[in-house]
Scaffold this active site. Structure first.
Site, PDB file in Angstrom:
ATOM      1  N   GLY A 247      -9.326  -4.428 -15.398  1.00 17.10           N
ATOM      2  CA  GLY A 247      -8.959  -4.121 -14.018  1.00 17.10           C
ATOM      3  C   GLY A 247      -8.059  -5.226 -13.508  1.00 17.10           C
ATOM      4  O   GLY A 247      -8.515  -6.183 -12.880  1.00 17.10           O
TER       5      GLY A 247
ATOM      6  N   CYS B 115      -6.426  -0.437 -16.686  1.00 15.37           N
ATOM      7  CA  CYS B 115      -6.354   0.648 -15.706  1.00 15.37           C
ATOM      8  C   CYS B 115      -5.852   0.180 -14.350  1.00 15.37           C
ATOM      9  O   CYS B 115      -5.928   0.911 -13.372  1.00 15.37           O
ATOM     10  CB  CYS B 115      -7.714   1.322 -15.555  1.00 15.37           C
ATOM     11  SG  CYS B 115      -9.046   0.210 -15.045  1.00 15.37           S
TER      12      CYS B 115
ATOM     13  N   ASN C  60      -5.870  -5.495 -11.213  1.00 13.13           N
ATOM     14  CA  ASN C  60      -5.694  -5.742  -9.778  1.00 13.13           C
ATOM     15  C   ASN C  60      -6.668  -6.825  -9.312  1.00 13.13           C
ATOM     16  O   ASN C  60      -6.271  -7.841  -8.722  1.00 13.13           O
ATOM     17  CB  ASN C  60      -5.920  -4.458  -8.979  1.00 13.13           C
ATOM     18  CG  ASN C  60      -4.896  -3.392  -9.296  1.00 13.13           C
ATOM     19  OD1 ASN C  60      -3.832  -3.670  -9.832  1.00 13.13           O
ATOM     20  ND2 ASN C  60      -5.214  -2.159  -8.980  1.00 13.13           N
TER      21      ASN C  60
ATOM     22  N   HIS D 269       0.828  -1.212   0.000  1.00 18.37           N
ATOM     23  CA  HIS D 269       0.000   0.000   0.000  1.00 18.37           C
ATOM     24  C   HIS D 269       0.859   1.257   0.000  1.00 18.37           C
ATOM     25  O   HIS D 269       0.555   2.233  -0.701  1.00 18.37           O
ATOM     26  CB  HIS D 269      -0.913  -0.018   1.228  1.00 18.37           C
ATOM     27  CG  HIS D 269      -1.904   1.097   1.248  1.00 18.37           C
ATOM     28  ND1 HIS D 269      -3.050   1.097   0.483  1.00 18.37           N
ATOM     29  CD2 HIS D 269      -1.909   2.278   1.916  1.00 18.37           C
ATOM     30  CE1 HIS D 269      -3.725   2.213   0.693  1.00 18.37           C
ATOM     31  NE2 HIS D 269      -3.060   2.939   1.555  1.00 18.37           N
TER      32      HIS D 269
ATOM     33  N   GLU E  46     -12.700  -7.575 -14.957  1.00 16.42           N
ATOM     34  CA  GLU E  46     -11.932  -7.872 -13.740  1.00 16.42           C
ATOM     35  C   GLU E  46     -12.394  -9.147 -13.064  1.00 16.42           C
ATOM     36  O   GLU E  46     -11.809  -9.579 -12.068  1.00 16.42           O
ATOM     37  CB  GLU E  46     -12.024  -6.691 -12.766  1.00 16.42           C
ATOM     38  CG  GLU E  46     -13.445  -6.213 -12.515  1.00 16.42           C
ATOM     39  CD  GLU E  46     -13.495  -4.880 -11.787  1.00 16.42           C
ATOM     40  OE1 GLU E  46     -12.551  -4.574 -11.035  1.00 16.42           O
ATOM     41  OE2 GLU E  46     -14.478  -4.151 -11.971  1.00 16.42           O
TER      42      GLU E  46
END
Length: 734
Positions: free
Chosen positions: A619, A685, A621, A300, A598
């Site tokens: 997406g 993204c 992630n 993070h 995603e």
């Protein structure tokens, strides 16, 4: 004198007010004949009496002694028996779950004389016995006697260093025996007495302390006023364990591996920390730079630092951070809070004192305050990026939620916004409006809350469209679960408990608590979020779409794109699209509607979803999390270092795209989506949009653009050019 202690066999699930949630449920399971270890519960009445008078109620010690004797008889063991010891756990609780507010002490009853007996119970496993003993001293010291937990952690780190291991499991029985000795020294240094060797001397203070912490918990909700709310203390026999002991999540969280510096240039004075708290974005905003002893490139701290252009070095695990003393030590040097250090985010080096620094001329060039000809390095950067821009096929957009970020990204060469996270626009003072939306009891109340949010959202979009005039702006409709905008469950539970016990009306807090409980999810990442919010909550997505369209109508050159998150079936997108097109039809605005890919199912059914989409944006992630079954916030520090050592993967899949697995999902979605609808546009993204290796992959599979944080835009531009050159070179040699 009342009855303050209930055996597990005496209660049931209907006695949560008296026994607490866990105590009542254990009693219910016992009544059902399930294999529950024997135990007993001290009632909330006893805790209320303690909170009222500051003393344990009369008769409680006698009742506990009687139930303890019954427990010993059932188990055939005795507390304090050196040859075959009985150990118990002492846990606090309440009617409702209150994570982080309650206390636990395990292995109560273990002493110097009974360690060998525990090892015998565990089949001769001395390591397990000594590890259990050191955990008791640590929990007893920290919970009962306020010994700083960091002291025990440092001693554990020292023991692992001496043993040449970074893993708790690398400590053998002898090392753990030595660690127990060090823990007892720490206990004596802070308390002025030896660690108690009488099991009942251990049990009494533990019981008293958890009642005291219950008082502290409720007092914290109402500073300066004494609370009067019952908790619960539960005693349970600790079941025998066999085999090698594995530490829990808290212990495992200490194993980290250095992954290098975050990719942000500059050197500035900073303050050091053990690790970055994911909730402390405001700290990152205030900091000149970030240095942590744990984490890695995708942690993070690194992600936030990259997005904000902060100097950051994560995973400097030679740092010995002592939060209690406000200092860290490295190579014999002690750096205290208030001292100045300098961090080089490019090399990862850390310097004592203030190293002379100057603004990066490259950053000044991108910001538009330095001419390319003013510096040889800047001139070289200008030439190579100019060549890359002329060569690359991939466009480069940015992830931006504010006008400031959008303006900076455009100066850095961004060709639009690939991801605007609208949920970030609901924070701060606007959170109260989201609370009203969640608590709305009628359609009229819901519509009123949405009506107040509409102009605020519209103004945000107007600013973005102005900064990105004539460039595309992809706005993602709200994605996270709504309960993330509400206060934490434990905080609300304490506030409501304090008010109700005093006969006061908890008011709004009670409504919020009911909403948090109603909306609680075991796995929010897979729960009511993304497109599901738009399908379940009437008017939510419609409000956002209207704000986007009305903002676009006010700005000449606005090019809005609406992105629907977490779609897994074409029917979801079709439903949202139909609602959006009705609103768009009310204005003379051209708006594209697409979706994030995603969810693995979306990638596998891309041909169907393409029929209802103008564009796909990957997406990566979430696609990586769901594809691997990993939680990014948990796994990197917990075991990724071991995966890297074993060669299971060469680099974190959250840092560079997993070509064979997640990358294959991307390739399938591109191929099937383009086959079904040739005019479909494709972008990415996720964090991978600014990773050099990933940019090359996205070029290879035929994406139209990548999107990344503003400060990574120049890197993405360069790598997109290199990818195009590499493709040409490969073609020339065929």
């Amino acid at each position: 004198m009342g009855k303050f202690v209930y055996d597990f066999e005496e209660g049931n699930r209907d006695l949560k007010d008296l026994l607490g949630g866990k105590g009542a449920n254990l009693a219910e399971m016992t009544n059902l004949g399930l294999p529950v270890p024997p135990g007993f519960t001290i009632t909330t009445d006893a805790c209320r009496e303690y909170l009222r008078t500051g003393e344990l109620p009369g008769g409680l010690d006698r009742q506990v002694g009687e139930h303890l004797a019954t427990l010993e008889a059932k188990m055939g063991r005795r507390l304090g028996d050196s040859g075959d010891p009985l150990l118990v756990s002492v846990r606090s609780g309440a009617k409702f779950s209150m994570p982080g507010m309650m206390e636990t002490v395990l292995n109560v009853g273990l002493t110097d004389s009974s360690v060998a007996g525990l090892a015998a119970q565990a089949g001769g496993d001395e390591r397990f016995a000594w590890d259990s003993y050191r955990r008791l001293i640590q929990m007893f010291g920290k919970t009962v006697c306020d010994v700083p937990g960091e002291e025990f952690e440092h001693a554990l780190d020292d023991a692992k260093l001496a043993a040449g291991t970074r893993d708790d499991l690398g400590l053998d029985a002898a090392a753990l025996r030595g660690l127990v000795g060090r823990y007892k020294e720490i206990f004596r240094e802070h308390t002025g007495r030896d660690f108690p060797q009488d099991p009942r001397e251990q049990l009494g203070p533990v019981r008293h302390r958890v009642h005291h912490r219950a008082r502290q918990a409720v007092d914290a909700a109402d500073p300066g006023r004494q609370a009067d709310r019952g908790g619960r203390v539960r005693h349970r026999h600790a079941p025998r364990r066999r085999g090698r002991h594995r530490p829990g999540r808290g212990a495992a969280a200490g194993q980290r591996r250095t992954a290098g510096a975050a990719d942000v240039p500059d050197v500035r004075p900073v303050a050091g920390a053990r690790a970055a708290d994911p909730g402390c974005r405001r700290v990152a905003i205030a900091a000149q730079g970030i240095l942590t002893s744990r984490g890695g490139k995708t942690s993070h701290a690194a992600v936030v630092a990259r997005g904000m252009g902060k100097t950051c070095v994560c995973g400097a695990d030679d740092l010995d951070v002592n939060l209690h003393k406000g200092q860290f030590t490295v190579d014999g040097h002690v750096v205290s809070e208030g001292d100045v250090i300098s961090v080089d985010g490019t090399t990862g080096r850390v310097y004592l004192g203030a190293v002379p620094v100057q603004p990066s001329p490259v950053v000044q060039y991108f910001e538009g305050t330095l001419d390319a000809a003013a510096d040889p390095l800047v001139s070289a950067v200008h030439r190579i990026l100019t060549h890359a821009d002329a060569t690359r096929r991939l466009k480069v957009r940015t992830n931006a939620d504010t006008g400031e970020d959008a303006a900076r990204a455009r100066r850095f060469g961004a060709q639009g916004i690939g991801l605007c996270r609208t949920e970030h626009m609901f924070l701060g003072e606007r959170r109260a409006l989201v609370e009203r939306l969640i608590l709305a009891g009628t359609p009229q109340e819901r519509d009123a809350a949405l009506a107040e949010l509409l102009p605020l959202q519209r103004d945000d979009f107007v600013e973005l469209f102005r900064q990105m005039r004539d460039l595309p702006v992809t706005v993602r409709l709200i994605d996270p679960p709504l309960h993330e905008f509400l206060p934490p469950l434990e905080d609300l539970a304490v506030k409501v408990a304090v008010a109700e016990e005093r006969g006061q009306d908890p008011g709004h807090d009670k409504d919020l608590l009911d909403a948090v409980r109603r909306m609680h999810e075991e796995n929010p990442m897979l729960g009511l979020r993304g497109v599901r919010l738009g399908l379940v909550i009437p008017g939510l997505f419609a409000m956002q779409v209207r704000a986007i369209v009305e903002a676009a109508a006010q700005v000449d050159g606005a090019r809005p794109e609406i992105m629907v998150p977490l779609v897994g079936a074409v029917q979801e997108l079709e439903t949202i699209r139909a609602e959006a097109e009705k609103i768009i039809g009310e204005h003379d605005v051209d708006v594209k509607i697409g979706t994030m890919i995603e969810v693995p199912r979306a990638a596998l059914t891309a041909g169907d979803i393409a029929q209802a989409a103008d564009f796909f944006s990957f997406g990566t992630n979430d696609l990586t999390q769901m594809g691997w079954g990993f939680s990014r916030d948990d796994v990197e520090g917990a075991f990724f270092w071991r995966y890297l050592e074993l060669g299971i993967f060469g680099v974190s899949p959250f840092e560079s795209i997993d070509r064979d697995g997640v990358g294959r999902l991307v390739r399938i979605a591109v191929d099937e989506g383009r086959a079904a609808r040739p005019e479909l546009h494709f972008g990415v993204c996720g964090e991978h949009g600014g990773d050099p290796e990933s940019v090359h992959f996205f070029h290879e599979v035929g994406l139209d653009y990548v999107s990344c944080s503003p400060f990574r835009v120049p890197v993405a531009r360069l790598e997109a050019g290199r990818a195009a050159v590499a493709e040409q070179s490969t073609s020339d040699t065929r």
